[in-house]
Design a protein around this motif. Structure first.
Motif, PDB file in Angstrom:
ATOM      1  N   PHE A  72       0.838  -1.205   0.000  1.00  0.00           N
ATOM      2  CA  PHE A  72       0.000   0.000   0.000  1.00  0.00           C
ATOM      3  C   PHE A  72       0.873   1.256   0.000  1.00  0.00           C
ATOM      4  O   PHE A  72       0.535   2.250  -0.640  1.00  0.00           O
ATOM      5  CB  PHE A  72      -0.930  -0.003   1.206  1.00  0.00           C
ATOM      6  N   ALA A  73       1.991   1.210   0.705  1.00  0.00           N
ATOM      7  CA  ALA A  73       2.906   2.353   0.697  1.00  0.00           C
ATOM      8  C   ALA A  73       3.459   2.581  -0.705  1.00  0.00           C
ATOM      9  O   ALA A  73       3.606   3.727  -1.153  1.00  0.00           O
ATOM     10  CB  ALA A  73       4.042   2.125   1.691  1.00  0.00           C
ATOM     11  N   ALA A  74       3.742   1.482  -1.429  1.00  0.00           N
ATOM     12  CA  ALA A  74       4.221   1.604  -2.803  1.00  0.00           C
ATOM     13  C   ALA A  74       3.151   2.203  -3.698  1.00  0.00           C
ATOM     14  O   ALA A  74       3.430   3.036  -4.568  1.00  0.00           O
ATOM     15  CB  ALA A  74       4.639   0.225  -3.320  1.00  0.00           C
ATOM     16  N   ALA A  75       1.903   1.782  -3.489  1.00  0.00           N
ATOM     17  CA  ALA A  75       0.805   2.357  -4.272  1.00  0.00           C
ATOM     18  C   ALA A  75       0.663   3.848  -3.992  1.00  0.00           C
ATOM     19  O   ALA A  75       0.350   4.633  -4.888  1.00  0.00           O
ATOM     20  CB  ALA A  75      -0.497   1.626  -3.951  1.00  0.00           C
ATOM     21  N   GLY A  76       0.922   4.234  -2.755  1.00  0.00           N
ATOM     22  CA  GLY A  76       0.834   5.641  -2.389  1.00  0.00           C
ATOM     23  C   GLY A  76       1.869   6.494  -3.090  1.00  0.00           C
ATOM     24  O   GLY A  76       1.668   7.710  -3.253  1.00  0.00           O
ATOM     25  N   ARG A  77       2.976   5.873  -3.526  1.00  0.00           N
ATOM     26  CA  ARG A  77       3.995   6.631  -4.245  1.00  0.00           C
ATOM     27  C   ARG A  77       3.630   6.856  -5.704  1.00  0.00           C
ATOM     28  O   ARG A  77       4.275   7.655  -6.387  1.00  0.00           O
ATOM     29  CB  ARG A  77       5.351   5.908  -4.158  1.00  0.00           C
ATOM     30  N   LEU A  78       2.609   6.169  -6.200  1.00  0.00           N
ATOM     31  CA  LEU A  78       2.208   6.329  -7.594  1.00  0.00           C
ATOM     32  C   LEU A  78       1.454   7.626  -7.832  1.00  0.00           C
ATOM     33  O   LEU A  78       1.493   8.178  -8.934  1.00  0.00           O
ATOM     34  CB  LEU A  78       1.330   5.139  -8.035  1.00  0.00           C
ATOM     35  N   SER A 126      -4.651   5.284  -6.083  1.00  0.00           N
ATOM     36  CA  SER A 126      -3.921   4.039  -6.341  1.00  0.00           C
ATOM     37  C   SER A 126      -3.983   3.097  -5.149  1.00  0.00           C
ATOM     38  O   SER A 126      -4.040   1.877  -5.312  1.00  0.00           O
ATOM     39  CB  SER A 126      -2.463   4.344  -6.693  1.00  0.00           C
ATOM     40  N   VAL A 127      -3.972   3.662  -3.935  1.00  0.00           N
ATOM     41  CA  VAL A 127      -4.073   2.829  -2.733  1.00  0.00           C
ATOM     42  C   VAL A 127      -5.425   2.130  -2.690  1.00  0.00           C
ATOM     43  O   VAL A 127      -5.509   0.932  -2.392  1.00  0.00           O
ATOM     44  CB  VAL A 127      -3.872   3.687  -1.467  1.00  0.00           C
ATOM     45  N   ALA A 128      -6.486   2.876  -2.997  1.00  0.00           N
ATOM     46  CA  ALA A 128      -7.825   2.284  -2.990  1.00  0.00           C
ATOM     47  C   ALA A 128      -7.939   1.197  -4.049  1.00  0.00           C
ATOM     48  O   ALA A 128      -8.532   0.133  -3.809  1.00  0.00           O
ATOM     49  CB  ALA A 128      -8.867   3.370  -3.227  1.00  0.00           C
ATOM     50  N   ARG A 129      -7.369   1.442  -5.223  1.00  0.00           N
ATOM     51  CA  ARG A 129      -7.414   0.428  -6.282  1.00  0.00           C
ATOM     52  C   ARG A 129      -6.616  -0.802  -5.892  1.00  0.00           C
ATOM     53  O   ARG A 129      -7.056  -1.944  -6.119  1.00  0.00           O
ATOM     54  CB  ARG A 129      -6.872   1.019  -7.588  1.00  0.00           C
ATOM     55  N   ALA A 130      -5.447  -0.592  -5.321  1.00  0.00           N
ATOM     56  CA  ALA A 130      -4.628  -1.728  -4.889  1.00  0.00           C
ATOM     57  C   ALA A 130      -5.358  -2.556  -3.839  1.00  0.00           C
ATOM     58  O   ALA A 130      -5.233  -3.786  -3.798  1.00  0.00           O
ATOM     59  CB  ALA A 130      -3.284  -1.229  -4.333  1.00  0.00           C
TER      60      ALA A 130
END
Length: 411
Positions: A330-336, A342-346
């Motif tokens: 989730f932290a990686a998605a937050g960097r997108l 992106s966090v919600a989609r992940a």
């Protein structure tokens, strides 16, 4: 940036937001555990068949997964703080409705509300957790999941105690909802500091990189989603089929077989308690690769286990290895992107993995054997290991600062 600036104390508003999110993760984990632990009561009350109960069980993550897909955009149309608080209160309203439902006409709407509200809370709390971690400048996400794991265990024990005491489902869920709602309401205003940024519209001065972040592309999210789906498939296979595997395939008693998922959960909880400190000291890349390797060894032990203790050790190692994967993904998605979309989609990929893990192990076992079916989690552990770089990326500046002694890992 000067070292003295980087080592500045964490503002009180951020510390309160962190405490508020601890309460949210606690309430979310407990709410789910309270419900699923009393599923036999629901089955008996409505005289449901195993197939009927399976449909209800599958409906929850399916509804939650759908809800997460729209939560990212919804959080920017409605204040994310308000959305989170309303959604979790609706989740507890659904629990009370389910607890007192005496007909399917009442149960089913409550069930739908529970699934949608749970998914909305799940996505929003992860979005806020990632945003807060970025404000802190160091790893704090795994700690939230430690609280979530602990809440699940406590919720399950509370449900067991309620059955033993003869407490009705309605009174039990209502009492639990009231107890959990009080700290939620008290700490809710603190969450304002965990701000989710609104996506900005591209302008003539927007750089290509900025424009890409504003569009919130799906492809990088899918790359992270592969890791999340694999991790949650393994977790679901452990929770849904671990005891069956140890009992039927290895030939242990039911009492011993029950330790399969208990070992998995206990190891995951214990590691999550201190994982943030380890990540701050060693850096996310080292921790993720080491953890993924431990999970691979654990699932391999499950597949080859000749006796129950070896299988239980394998499940425990799998839990130990996978405990950091979701928070760091989730932290990686937050960097997108900065908006949290992106966090919600992940987050939706976690439900895909959960559904596949629960739904595929049994049919594969019917066609071959349960031992062969558990080769699938073994393969997916390898997928997590091979794709570990997708959830860490380049070493963040704060990780470099950690190793140089600039930042305190105890903040």
């Amino acid at each position: 940036m000067e070292a003295t600036e980087m080592a500045s104390p964490i503002p009180t508003t951020l510390k309160r937001a962190r405490a508020g999110l601890f309460v949210v993760f606690l309430a979310q984990g407990a709410g789910f555990a309270l419900l699923v632990s009393r599923m036999p009561t629901i089955k008996d009350r409505f005289s449901l068949s195993d197939s009927d109960l399976s449909l209800l069980t599958v409906a929850l993550p399916l509804l939650a997964g759908i809800a997460t897909l729209v939560t990212g955009s919804l959080a920017h149309r409605i204040n994310s703080q308000v959305l989170l608080r309303v959604a979790i209160l609706l989740e507890y309203l659904a629990l009370v409705t389910i607890g007192y439902a005496d007909t399917l006409a009442v149960l089913l709407p409550g069930w739908v509300l529970m699934g949608v509200a749970f998914g909305t809370v799940d996505a929003t709390m992860n979005m806020k957790g990632v945003a807060l971690q970025q404000s802190y400048g160091c790893s704090i996400m795994v700690g939230f999941y430690a609280v979530y794991s602990l809440a699940g265990i406590v919720g399950a024990l509370a449900a067991s105690a309620s059955v033993a005491s003869g407490l009705s489902l309605g009174l039990f869920l209502t009492g639990a909802a009231v107890v959990l709602a009080i700290p939620l309401l008290a700490t809710g205003p603190w969450l304002a500091a965990a701000r989710i940024q609104r996506p900005t519209e591209p302008t003539t001065t927007t750089t290509p990189t900025d424009a890409q972040r504003n569009r919130v592309p799906w492809l990088p999210v899918v790359s992270i989603g592969v890791v999340l789906t694999s991790a949650y498939f393994i977790e679901s296979s452990a929770s849904s089929w671990g005891a069956v595997y140890v009992h039927d395939t290895i030939g242990s008693t039911q009492a011993v077989a029950a330790l399969a998922f208990a070992g998995y959960s206990a190891a995951m909880l214990l590691e999550r308690v201190g994982a943030d400190v380890v990540i701050r000291r060693l850096g996310a890349p080292t921790v993720v690769r080491s953890s993924a390797l431990i999970a691979l060894v654990g699932t391999a032990l499950v597949v080859i286990a000749p006796v129950a203790p070896v299988a239980i050790l394998g499940f425990a190692l799998a839990g130990l290895g996978l405990c950091v994967i979701a928070p760091l993904a989730f932290a990686a998605a937050g960097r997108l992107d900065d908006s949290g979309v992106s966090v919600a989609r992940a987050n939706s990929f976690t439900y895909v993995g959960f559904l596949l893990g629960a739904g595929l192990i049994g049919p594969i076992a019917d066609l071959s054997s349960m031992r062969i079916a558990y080769v699938v989690p073994l393969v997916l552990s390898a997928v997590v290991l091979l794709n570990a770089r997708r959830i860490v990326g380049p070493t963040a500046a704060h990780d470099v600062a950690m190793r140089d002694g600039v930042l305190s890992p105890w903040k």
